[in-house]
Every structure is written in C-alpha cells, then in structure tokens.
Design a protein around this motif. Structure first.
Motif, PDB file in Angstrom:
ATOM      1  N   ALA A  70       6.408  -0.793 -13.040  1.00 40.28           N
ATOM      2  CA  ALA A  70       6.938  -1.163 -11.856  1.00 40.28           C
ATOM      3  C   ALA A  70       6.239  -0.508 -10.151  1.00 40.28           C
ATOM      4  O   ALA A  70       5.465   0.241 -10.814  1.00 40.28           O
ATOM      5  N   THR A  71       6.584  -1.117  -9.668  1.00 43.43           N
ATOM      6  CA  THR A  71       6.208  -0.277  -8.553  1.00 43.43           C
ATOM      7  C   THR A  71       7.579   0.215  -7.676  1.00 43.43           C
ATOM      8  O   THR A  71       8.732  -0.184  -7.862  1.00 43.43           O
ATOM      9  N   ARG A  72       6.713   1.333  -6.464  1.00 42.51           N
ATOM     10  CA  ARG A  72       8.348   2.279  -6.148  1.00 42.51           C
ATOM     11  C   ARG A  72       7.284   3.077  -4.800  1.00 42.51           C
ATOM     12  O   ARG A  72       6.196   3.033  -5.045  1.00 42.51           O
ATOM     13  N   LEU A  73       8.395   2.822  -3.947  1.00 43.10           N
ATOM     14  CA  LEU A  73       7.885   3.220  -2.622  1.00 43.10           C
ATOM     15  C   LEU A  73       7.174   5.036  -3.145  1.00 43.10           C
ATOM     16  O   LEU A  73       7.536   5.988  -3.961  1.00 43.10           O
ATOM     17  N   CYS A  74       6.502   5.674  -2.613  1.00 41.15           N
ATOM     18  CA  CYS A  74       5.308   6.232  -3.402  1.00 41.15           C
ATOM     19  C   CYS A  74       4.805   7.439  -1.717  1.00 41.15           C
ATOM     20  O   CYS A  74       3.835   7.233  -1.216  1.00 41.15           O
ATOM     21  N   ALA A 116       2.987   7.282 -13.360  1.00 43.36           N
ATOM     22  CA  ALA A 116       2.674   7.167 -12.022  1.00 43.36           C
ATOM     23  C   ALA A 116       1.149   6.990 -11.279  1.00 43.36           C
ATOM     24  O   ALA A 116       0.649   8.515 -11.223  1.00 43.36           O
ATOM     25  N   ILE A 117       0.587   6.051 -10.537  1.00 35.57           N
ATOM     26  CA  ILE A 117      -0.309   6.154  -9.991  1.00 35.57           C
ATOM     27  C   ILE A 117      -0.425   5.878  -8.659  1.00 35.57           C
ATOM     28  O   ILE A 117      -0.132   5.110  -8.135  1.00 35.57           O
ATOM     29  N   ASP A 118      -0.782   7.139  -7.550  1.00 35.15           N
ATOM     30  CA  ASP A 118      -0.241   6.752  -6.322  1.00 35.15           C
ATOM     31  C   ASP A 118      -2.128   5.666  -5.587  1.00 35.15           C
ATOM     32  O   ASP A 118      -3.153   6.479  -6.054  1.00 35.15           O
ATOM     33  N   GLY A 119      -2.287   4.788  -5.170  1.00 36.48           N
ATOM     34  CA  GLY A 119      -2.895   3.699  -5.036  1.00 36.48           C
ATOM     35  C   GLY A 119      -3.916   4.144  -4.190  1.00 36.48           C
ATOM     36  O   GLY A 119      -5.154   4.404  -3.494  1.00 36.48           O
ATOM     37  N   THR A 120      -3.461   5.385  -2.619  1.00 34.89           N
ATOM     38  CA  THR A 120      -3.959   5.833  -1.671  1.00 34.89           C
ATOM     39  C   THR A 120      -5.476   6.201  -1.955  1.00 34.89           C
ATOM     40  O   THR A 120      -6.334   6.545  -1.915  1.00 34.89           O
ATOM     41  N   ASP A 121      -5.369   7.864  -3.082  1.00 38.62           N
ATOM     42  CA  ASP A 121      -6.102   8.205  -3.682  1.00 38.62           C
ATOM     43  C   ASP A 121      -6.791   8.870  -5.170  1.00 38.62           C
ATOM     44  O   ASP A 121      -7.290   9.075  -5.281  1.00 38.62           O
ATOM     45  N   GLY A 122      -5.663   7.809  -5.937  1.00 34.60           N
ATOM     46  CA  GLY A 122      -6.044   7.740  -7.293  1.00 34.60           C
ATOM     47  C   GLY A 122      -5.387   8.699  -8.202  1.00 34.60           C
ATOM     48  O   GLY A 122      -4.901   8.724  -9.264  1.00 34.60           O
ATOM     49  N   SER A 123      -4.497   9.407  -7.468  1.00 32.89           N
ATOM     50  CA  SER A 123      -4.070  10.631  -7.872  1.00 32.89           C
ATOM     51  C   SER A 123      -2.752   9.740  -9.160  1.00 32.89           C
ATOM     52  O   SER A 123      -2.227   9.382  -8.835  1.00 32.89           O
ATOM     53  N   ILE A 124      -2.752  11.089 -10.016  1.00 31.51           N
ATOM     54  CA  ILE A 124      -2.057  10.240 -11.310  1.00 31.51           C
ATOM     55  C   ILE A 124      -0.914  11.558 -11.570  1.00 31.51           C
ATOM     56  O   ILE A 124      -1.472  12.761 -10.978  1.00 31.51           O
ATOM     57  N   ALA A 125       0.542  11.095 -11.602  1.00 22.20           N
ATOM     58  CA  ALA A 125       1.871  12.079 -12.261  1.00 22.20           C
ATOM     59  C   ALA A 125       2.134  11.989 -13.241  1.00 22.20           C
ATOM     60  O   ALA A 125       2.358  10.566 -13.663  1.00 22.20           O
ATOM     61  N   TYR A 126       1.718  12.853 -14.566  1.00 23.53           N
ATOM     62  CA  TYR A 126       2.876  12.492 -15.593  1.00 23.53           C
ATOM     63  C   TYR A 126       4.212  13.271 -15.677  1.00 23.53           C
ATOM     64  O   TYR A 126       4.603  14.254 -15.124  1.00 23.53           O
ATOM     65  N   ALA A 127       5.552  12.888 -16.696  1.00 25.63           N
ATOM     66  CA  ALA A 127       6.207  13.146 -17.020  1.00 25.63           C
ATOM     67  C   ALA A 127       6.115  14.396 -17.817  1.00 25.63           C
ATOM     68  O   ALA A 127       5.234  14.545 -18.578  1.00 25.63           O
ATOM     69  N   ASP A 128       6.808  15.763 -17.380  1.00 23.79           N
ATOM     70  CA  ASP A 128       6.456  16.901 -18.379  1.00 23.79           C
ATOM     71  C   ASP A 128       6.699  16.853 -19.723  1.00 23.79           C
ATOM     72  O   ASP A 128       5.370  17.088 -20.891  1.00 23.79           O
ATOM     73  N   SER A 129       7.339  15.531 -20.089  1.00 30.02           N
ATOM     74  CA  SER A 129       7.760  15.811 -22.106  1.00 30.02           C
ATOM     75  C   SER A 129       6.195  14.593 -22.324  1.00 30.02           C
ATOM     76  O   SER A 129       6.259  14.509 -23.606  1.00 30.02           O
ATOM     77  N   VAL A 130       5.490  14.063 -21.017  1.00 31.00           N
ATOM     78  CA  VAL A 130       4.400  13.589 -22.211  1.00 31.00           C
ATOM     79  C   VAL A 130       3.729  13.692 -21.320  1.00 31.00           C
ATOM     80  O   VAL A 130       2.055  13.506 -22.439  1.00 31.00           O
ATOM     81  N   SER A 183       0.731  -1.158  -0.073  1.00 32.06           N
ATOM     82  CA  SER A 183      -0.281   0.075  -0.110  1.00 32.06           C
ATOM     83  C   SER A 183       1.029   1.502  -0.222  1.00 32.06           C
ATOM     84  O   SER A 183       0.342   2.374   0.067  1.00 32.06           O
ATOM     85  N   THR A 184       1.912   1.476  -0.342  1.00 25.66           N
ATOM     86  CA  THR A 184       3.180   2.192  -0.149  1.00 25.66           C
ATOM     87  C   THR A 184       4.043   2.526  -0.964  1.00 25.66           C
ATOM     88  O   THR A 184       4.845   3.160  -0.924  1.00 25.66           O
ATOM     89  N   HIS A 185       3.602   1.519  -2.393  1.00 28.00           N
ATOM     90  CA  HIS A 185       3.926   1.958  -3.493  1.00 28.00           C
ATOM     91  C   HIS A 185       2.762   2.090  -4.475  1.00 28.00           C
ATOM     92  O   HIS A 185       1.062   2.307  -4.120  1.00 28.00           O
ATOM     93  N   CYS A 186       3.063   3.151  -4.814  1.00 25.53           N
ATOM     94  CA  CYS A 186       2.557   3.651  -6.141  1.00 25.53           C
ATOM     95  C   CYS A 186       2.744   1.874  -7.600  1.00 25.53           C
ATOM     96  O   CYS A 186       3.883   1.442  -7.459  1.00 25.53           O
ATOM     97  N   MET A 187       2.342   2.590  -8.410  1.00 25.18           N
ATOM     98  CA  MET A 187       2.571   1.628 -10.115  1.00 25.18           C
ATOM     99  C   MET A 187       2.395   2.758 -10.756  1.00 25.18           C
ATOM    100  O   MET A 187       1.783   4.013 -10.885  1.00 25.18           O
ATOM    101  N   GLY A 188       2.963   2.239 -12.488  1.00 25.28           N
ATOM    102  CA  GLY A 188       3.184   3.128 -13.058  1.00 25.28           C
ATOM    103  C   GLY A 188       3.797   2.376 -14.073  1.00 25.28           C
ATOM    104  O   GLY A 188       5.158   1.509 -14.549  1.00 25.28           O
ATOM    105  N   TRP A 189       4.657   3.361 -14.833  1.00 24.37           N
ATOM    106  CA  TRP A 189       6.028   3.833 -15.716  1.00 24.37           C
ATOM    107  C   TRP A 189       7.589   3.825 -16.229  1.00 24.37           C
ATOM    108  O   TRP A 189       7.180   5.374 -15.889  1.00 24.37           O
ATOM    109  N   TRP A 190       7.767   3.404 -16.278  1.00 20.75           N
ATOM    110  CA  TRP A 190       9.781   4.565 -15.983  1.00 20.75           C
ATOM    111  C   TRP A 190       9.734   3.864 -17.723  1.00 20.75           C
ATOM    112  O   TRP A 190       9.314   2.258 -18.023  1.00 20.75           O
ATOM    113  N   ARG A 191      10.546   4.512 -18.864  1.00 19.75           N
ATOM    114  CA  ARG A 191      11.711   4.255 -19.296  1.00 19.75           C
ATOM    115  C   ARG A 191      13.262   4.482 -19.222  1.00 19.75           C
ATOM    116  O   ARG A 191      13.788   5.198 -19.371  1.00 19.75           O
ATOM    117  N   GLN A 192      13.532   3.834 -20.292  1.00 18.47           N
ATOM    118  CA  GLN A 192      15.290   4.226 -20.602  1.00 18.47           C
ATOM    119  C   GLN A 192      15.596   4.071 -21.955  1.00 18.47           C
ATOM    120  O   GLN A 192      14.997   2.727 -22.714  1.00 18.47           O
TER     121      GLN A 192
END
Length: 130
Positions: free
Chosen positions: A98-102, A51-65, A30-39
């Motif tokens: 991936a999942t990441r501490l959020c 990425a999306i924060d599962g606790t509140d549903g908030s989504i963030a995007y990189a400026d480039s996308v 529950s402390t992790h977001c799910m999202g997308w990363w690229r290389q």
C-alpha cells in the motif's frame, strides 16, 4: 491512477521463507511511503510490517519482524519486495502492499490504520504452519 499488483505468498512451515512482490504502475505521491501491512485471522485492524520513505530511502520495520523481514525495491522494475525469513505461525496473515501518507516510515507503519492510505494491492495470503 496508481495500481499495485501483488504476487508471491503461499504456505510454508515454521522457519521457512517467502518473498512477496508488489508491481507499481502510476506515480506515487511524493508525500507517501510505500510498504507492507498485514491482517491476521480474527483481527479487525491491519498492522504495519515495513515501509520505505521515498524521500530519503529510510526503512522502518515492525518490532515483530525486525531482523527477519527485509523490504527492498527495484526502481527499474517499479517493484517493491518483502523477503520474509524464519517465518513463524504468528506471521500468518493476508499481506497487502500500500501507499500511505508518510511523515516518516516509522510513523507510516505504527500509526493506527484507519486513515491516510492511498492505494492498496489486492492482498496475498501467507500461511505458516508449526
């Protein structure tokens, strides 16, 4: 144990669209977001895309996308999606879910990517030609 299995990706011309999927099995901390990363080719570090924060549903995007990519999820199918529109050559990369501490979705995609990840998908290639 969490497993992330990706599908989608491929090659398109500039201006085209692709959709990535990430099927999730297992319970995400529950402390992790799910999202997308690229290389991107030639870059050592992966960058956050969305990425999306599962606790509140908030989504963030990189400026480039922002405005071109849309992250969504289907809870019934336990699947995360990334709809990518108006793709550009600079979007060419290997994409990973991936999942990441959020602390927040914004922090999850902007913090340096050398730590705090939980699980990774296998990656899927996106190639955009001009």
């Amino acid at each position: 144990q969490v497993h992330l299995v990706q599908s989608g990706g491929g090659s398109v011309q500039a201006g085209g669209s692709l959709k990535l999927s990430c099927a999730v099995s297992g319970d995400i901390d529950s402390t992790h977001c799910m999202g997308w990363w690229r290389q991107s080719p030639g870059k050592e570090e992966r960058e956050g895309v969305a990425a999306i924060d599962g606790t509140d549903g908030s989504i963030a995007y990189a400026d480039s996308v922002e405005g071109r990519f849309t992250l969504s999820q289907d809870n019934a199918k336990n699947t995360l999606y990334l709809q990518m529109n108006d793709l550009q050559p600079e979007d060419t990369a290997m994409y990973y879910c991936a999942t990441r501490l959020c602390p927040s979705a914004r922090v999850a995609i902007t913090a340096p990517t050398f730590a705090d990840f939980g699980f990774w998908g296998q990656g899927t290639q996106v190639t955009v030609s001009s």
